[in-house]
Design a protein around this motif. Structure first.
Motif, PDB file in Angstrom:
ATOM      1  N   SER A   1      43.602  27.116  41.202  1.00 43.26           N
ATOM      2  CA  SER A   1      45.040  28.103  41.226  1.00 43.26           C
ATOM      3  C   SER A   1      44.706  29.448  40.836  1.00 43.26           C
ATOM      4  O   SER A   1      45.179  30.568  41.578  1.00 43.26           O
ATOM      5  N   ASN A   2      44.080  29.458  39.795  1.00 43.50           N
ATOM      6  CA  ASN A   2      43.755  30.662  39.048  1.00 43.50           C
ATOM      7  C   ASN A   2      42.905  31.631  40.014  1.00 43.50           C
ATOM      8  O   ASN A   2      43.159  32.721  40.328  1.00 43.50           O
ATOM      9  N   ARG A   3      41.889  31.051  40.581  1.00 39.34           N
ATOM     10  CA  ARG A   3      40.913  31.293  41.481  1.00 39.34           C
ATOM     11  C   ARG A   3      41.710  31.978  42.637  1.00 39.34           C
ATOM     12  O   ARG A   3      41.161  33.242  42.944  1.00 39.34           O
ATOM     13  N   ARG A   4      42.638  31.227  43.145  1.00 41.78           N
ATOM     14  CA  ARG A   4      43.201  31.633  44.475  1.00 41.78           C
ATOM     15  C   ARG A   4      43.965  32.834  44.123  1.00 41.78           C
ATOM     16  O   ARG A   4      43.963  33.886  44.525  1.00 41.78           O
ATOM     17  N   ARG A   5      44.538  32.695  42.976  1.00 44.84           N
ATOM     18  CA  ARG A   5      45.437  34.066  42.581  1.00 44.84           C
ATOM     19  C   ARG A   5      44.786  35.112  42.265  1.00 44.84           C
ATOM     20  O   ARG A   5      44.957  36.391  42.843  1.00 44.84           O
ATOM     21  N   VAL A   6      43.448  35.233  41.659  1.00 45.46           N
ATOM     22  CA  VAL A   6      42.494  36.085  41.333  1.00 45.46           C
ATOM     23  C   VAL A   6      42.015  36.750  42.784  1.00 45.46           C
ATOM     24  O   VAL A   6      42.034  37.872  42.954  1.00 45.46           O
ATOM     25  N   ALA A   7      41.492  35.624  43.568  1.00 44.85           N
ATOM     26  CA  ALA A   7      41.208  36.040  44.766  1.00 44.85           C
ATOM     27  C   ALA A   7      42.072  36.939  45.613  1.00 44.85           C
ATOM     28  O   ALA A   7      41.752  37.882  46.294  1.00 44.85           O
ATOM     29  N   GLY A   8      43.471  36.481  45.474  1.00 47.60           N
ATOM     30  CA  GLY A   8      44.178  37.173  46.330  1.00 47.60           C
ATOM     31  C   GLY A   8      44.319  38.525  45.699  1.00 47.60           C
ATOM     32  O   GLY A   8      44.502  39.563  46.607  1.00 47.60           O
ATOM     33  N   VAL A   9      44.576  38.752  44.327  1.00 39.95           N
ATOM     34  CA  VAL A   9      44.780  39.971  43.685  1.00 39.95           C
ATOM     35  C   VAL A   9      43.341  40.910  44.074  1.00 39.95           C
ATOM     36  O   VAL A   9      43.800  42.043  44.499  1.00 39.95           O
ATOM     37  N   LEU A  10      42.311  40.358  44.160  1.00 38.11           N
ATOM     38  CA  LEU A  10      41.087  40.896  44.205  1.00 38.11           C
ATOM     39  C   LEU A  10      41.162  41.641  45.860  1.00 38.11           C
ATOM     40  O   LEU A  10      40.563  42.646  46.263  1.00 38.11           O
ATOM     41  N   ASN A  11      41.744  40.738  46.672  1.00 36.24           N
ATOM     42  CA  ASN A  11      41.620  41.034  47.986  1.00 36.24           C
ATOM     43  C   ASN A  11      42.357  42.471  48.230  1.00 36.24           C
ATOM     44  O   ASN A  11      41.823  43.319  48.842  1.00 36.24           O
ATOM     45  N   ILE A  12      43.371  42.484  47.852  1.00 39.62           N
ATOM     46  CA  ILE A  12      44.488  43.629  47.917  1.00 39.62           C
ATOM     47  C   ILE A  12      43.709  44.722  47.243  1.00 39.62           C
ATOM     48  O   ILE A  12      43.729  45.956  47.656  1.00 39.62           O
ATOM     49  N   TYR A  13      43.218  44.541  46.050  1.00 38.92           N
ATOM     50  CA  TYR A  13      42.530  45.450  45.280  1.00 38.92           C
ATOM     51  C   TYR A  13      41.324  46.051  45.890  1.00 38.92           C
ATOM     52  O   TYR A  13      41.195  47.416  46.139  1.00 38.92           O
ATOM     53  N   ALA A  14      40.636  45.520  46.677  1.00 38.32           N
ATOM     54  CA  ALA A  14      39.657  45.680  47.324  1.00 38.32           C
ATOM     55  C   ALA A  14      39.790  46.735  48.566  1.00 38.32           C
ATOM     56  O   ALA A  14      39.347  47.830  48.707  1.00 38.32           O
ATOM     57  N   GLN A  15      41.183  46.277  49.121  1.00 35.18           N
ATOM     58  CA  GLN A  15      41.623  47.309  50.240  1.00 35.18           C
ATOM     59  C   GLN A  15      41.890  48.725  49.534  1.00 35.18           C
ATOM     60  O   GLN A  15      41.531  49.890  50.369  1.00 35.18           O
ATOM     61  N   GLN A  16      42.508  48.724  48.449  1.00 38.09           N
ATOM     62  CA  GLN A  16      42.840  49.845  47.741  1.00 38.09           C
ATOM     63  C   GLN A  16      41.940  50.943  47.501  1.00 38.09           C
ATOM     64  O   GLN A  16      41.602  51.949  47.838  1.00 38.09           O
TER      65      GLN A  16
END
Lengths: 379, 433
Positions: A279-294
């Protein structure tokens, strides 16, 4: 013993030889003394006979007779002296050659004097010769006597030597016998000692054997004892082993049960943790996905792409950030082969700093620890 | 046992999964913009006699004119270092400049100058290039162009053209209404023009020899069109083509041994090749019903591009330099003329008419794609810079001919020179040898 005998014999031989030598010397001396008497020359007397007269002859005869008497006395005396001397010489057997020579010298002087006297004598030669012959005879006899005496003395000496030798031989024999006797006694003593030593040895050997026997017996006893102890120890060990095995088996069983229980618990926990991590991984992955776009749009905005950048170029950068979002390091991990293109990408990252950081602390931690990998492509 | 193993693996998998998520974040940057590189050019320090030229300004203008660099405004310069030990790289990083250029000009006598410069990568805090020169005062401007070339090449990977030259024709009107023509050569920025030929009669079509030491052109000074070749250093020149009729549009072959030119000695303007050493002439085109002119050699030296109206309207054709069948190259639009070819032979520049307005356009020779680069309306005589990045051309402003240049991507457009005369028919020199 033999050596002593040889020495005695040699000593005897020397004395004999010395005696013989002295005898020879004496004979030589006597011969020289008698020579002038035998060699008187008749031709000399003829010359002086022409001047004779009666008175004178008488006187002369009287004088001659007186002289002759005197001479006879003298001769007698002289003879006596000679004999004395000879006698003396005989007695001094040990005297040396020089004394014999002295004697000879005196005899020679005497001879010379006699010759002179003989020259004065003319008419009484025959008488003289006769007397002289008699005297000679006497002398020869004396000499013979002396030789006999000498022979007797030599014989006596030889007898003495023989007696001495015999005595010595006897003594030697006696000493030899004594030595033999001693040897026999020594041998006897030795044999006795050996016998005693043998006995002692035998006794010792017997004692040794006895002791060895005793030791063997004791060793056997020890061995038996040790075997017994070993057997007992073995039994003890087996018993202990079995006990340990039994205990171990019990422990293992208990532990296995414990482990199973724990594993079951752990699995539940792990599953829970894994679910949480996922669940944490999914959360972090989601955060990083947005971060990568930025990050992507920000870096792209700062990238001055070289005008001569060609399709197919690719540079890969490894970028490390510090918490504020500033660039700690930019490393080209795969070059495009074009230094200008590589530098444009590096500079784009530097110019884009400070980078925004993710709002999520886990994501931030991951970015800080792992960094970001950028791939720059012209199109 | 097996179920245990399976269970164990499942657990391990569950534990490992988050680790996979910890892999390095990968970001792909594609496209990007071919924006100008920000570069900080600190005005060079001066020692002793003041220099008659502002070296750092010339460099800055050169770089800016290329469109590839965006020099930081002088007022934004944080400090004015002239030596490397005065540089604080962190300051220059804040400006986000990709390069920092510093230097010094000094002279003890006002005649000879010592110039030194250093170019830094501000992010890596390292010198990329640095040099020192001794030049007379008259050489300062050219030296500035050379330094600009070095900076350009260091940061873009391509050769700079700032120290090359331009040739063009000027036309001035005298007070009595008569005209005065001049063939001029200037620096690549249009500055420092020198007249190499003057005439009361028109001068046309200047073209550089590959060695950069000679020019060929058309002059009407003898009341008819003639083709001349002139040595720049000595000014010595001679007529190479003065045949009956038209002698025009000479173009030097890449090996420098031949000229392609247009002759009408047989009645119709056709393309010929003239061998300079022997004077031998060979005819390339045979088309009595049309005008064939404005020949230009492909870089391979085997083919020639030319303009012909054989199809009714002027279009670009390609023909073997030995002669043969010409093939049409341009199909887009009703007017394509005055071709030039890029040094790599891939891009052709031309005058392209759209709705009666003449623009400079380029055509990709492989794909045929045409891109109009200019929005001016009376453009003529495109000429590639020797690095292929810019195209020089003539256009009109307020009815008067001027020089202009455009980058091959069309982003950079600039006017060159501020001469008081009308300028026409420019030609960009090759690199200096």
């Amino acid at each position: 013993m033999k050596k002593a005998f040889v020495e005695n014999f040699l000593a005897g031989s020397y004395s004999l030889l010395l005696h013989l030598a002295l005898v020879v010397l004496l004979i030589v001396g006597l011969e020289s003394t008698s020579t002038p008497q035998l060699a008187s020359d008749p031709s000399v007397e003829i010359v002086q006979a022409t001047v004779l007269d009666e008175v004178m002859v008488e006187q002369e005869m009287a004088r001659l007779e007186e002289i002759e008497q005197k001479e006879r006395d003298e001769e007698k005396q002289r003879q006596q002296q000679v004999e004395d001397k000879l006698k003396q010489t005989q007695e001094e057997l040990a005297r040396k050659e020089r004394e014999a020579l002295d004697l000879a010298e005196r005899a020679e002087m005497e001879k010379q004097r006699l010759q002179k006297e003989a020259e004065a004598e003319k008419l009484r030669i025959a008488e003289l010769e006769k007397q002289r012959a008699q005297e000679e005879q006497k002398k020869l006899e004396a000499e013979k006597q002396r030789q006999l005496e000498e022979q007797r003395k030599q014989k006596a000496e030889q007898e003495r030597i023989a007696a001495e030798q015999k005595r010595k031989a006897e003594e030697e024999a006696k000493a030899k016998a004594e030595a033999e006797r001693r040897e026999q006694e020594a041998a006897k003593a030795k044999a006795e000692a050996e016998r005693k030593a043998e006995e002692a040895r035998k006794r010792q050997a017997e004692e040794e054997a006895k002791r060895a026997e005793e030791a063997k017996r004791k060793a056997e006893e020890e061995r038996k004892k040790a075997e017994e102890a070993k057997r007992k120890a073995e039994e003890e060990r087996k018993r202990a082993e079995e006990e340990a095995k039994r205990k171990a088996a019990e422990d293992a069983k208990r532990k296995a049960e414990e482990a199973r229980r724990k594993a079951a618990e752990q699995m539940i926990q792990d599953q829970l943790a894994a679910e949480a991590a996922e669940s944490n991984r999914r959360r972090v992955a989601g955060v990083l996905n947005i971060y990568a776009q930025q990050i992507q749009s920000r870096v792209k905005q700062y990238w001055s792409k070289p005008a001569n950048a060609k399709a197919g170029m690719l540079v890969t950068l490894e970028v490390k950030l510090i918490p504020g979002g500033d660039v700690r390091s930019v490393k080209v991990i795969k070059s495009s082969g074009d230094p200008v293109f590589d530098r444009s990408a590096e500079n784009a990252v530097y110019k884009a700093a400070p980078m925004p950081m993710p709002s999520d602390p886990d994501a931030t931690q991951q970015i800080l620890s792992e960094g970001i990998q950028f791939e720059f492509k012209p199109e | 046992m097996a179920p245990n193993v399976l269970r164990y693996l499942l657990v391990m998998l569950a534990i490992l999964l988050p680790l996979q998520a910890n892999a390095v974040l990968k970001i792909e940057i594609t496209g990007g913009s071919a924006t100008a590189l920000p570069i900080a050019i600190v005005p060079f320090g001066s020692e002793g006699y003041a220099a008659p030229e502002n070296v750092s300004d010339i460099i800055s203008n050169d770089l800016a004119s290329s469109g590839r660099f965006a020099p930081v405004e002088k007022r934004d310069l944080i400090s004015q270092p002239h030596e490397s030990q005065q540089v604080n790289f962190a300051d220059w990083r804040l400006l986000r400049s990709e390069g920092l250029l510093i230097g010094k000009v000094s002279s003890q006598d006002g005649e000879n100058y010592q110039v030194q410069f250093q170019l830094f990568d501000v992010y890596k805090a390292e010198q990329l290039v640095g040099k020192r020169y001794n030049v007379p005062a008259s050489g300062l401007r050219n030296l500035a162009h050379q330094i600009a070339d070095i900076v350009y090449e260091t940061l873009t990977g391509e050769k700079g053209v700032f120290a090359t030259r331009l040739a063009f024709v000027t036309e001035m009107k005298n007070a009595d209404g008569s005209k005065r023509f001049a063939l001029q050569v200037s620096d690549a920025d249009g500055a420092n023009p020198r007249t190499v030929l003057q005439s009361t009669q028109p001068i046309m079509s200047p073209n550089w020899a590959p060695d950069g030491e000679q020019l060929t052109y058309v002059t009407f000074e003898n009341s008819k069109a003639e083709v001349y070749v002139q040595q720049l250093s000595s000014g010595r020149r001679n007529s190479v083509a003065s045949f009956k009729g038209l002698n025009s549009a000479p173009a030097w072959s890449p090996d420098g041994k031949k000229l392609a030119l247009t002759l009408s000695k047989n009645g119709n303007p056709e393309i010929y090749v003239l061998e300079l050493a022997t004077g031998n002439l060979s005819r390339v085109t045979h088309n009595s019903g049309a005008i064939d002119t404005e020949a230009v050699w492909m870089p391979n030296g085997r083919e020639i591009l030319f303009t012909s109206d054989r199809g009714g309207r002027p279009q670009i054709y390609r023909v073997d330099a030995e002669g043969g069948r010409a093939e049409r190259v341009t199909f887009e639009g009703g007017y394509n003329a005055s071709a030039d070819i890029s040094p790599d032979g891939r891009t052709m520049a031309m005058v392209h008419a759209v709705n009666g307005r003449f623009h400079i356009a380029i055509q990709d020779l492989q794909t045929g794609a045409v891109q109009v680069l200019t929005d001016t309306t009376a453009d003529e005589s495109p000429s590639f810079a020797p690095n292929g990045r810019m195209i020089l051309y003539a256009t009109e402003q307020k009815g008067r001919g001027i020089l202009a240049a455009v980058s091959v991507d069309g982003r950079i457009k600039q006017r060159l020179g501020e001469s008081g005369s009308a300028v026409r028919e420019p030609a960009w020199s090759p690199f200096r040898r």
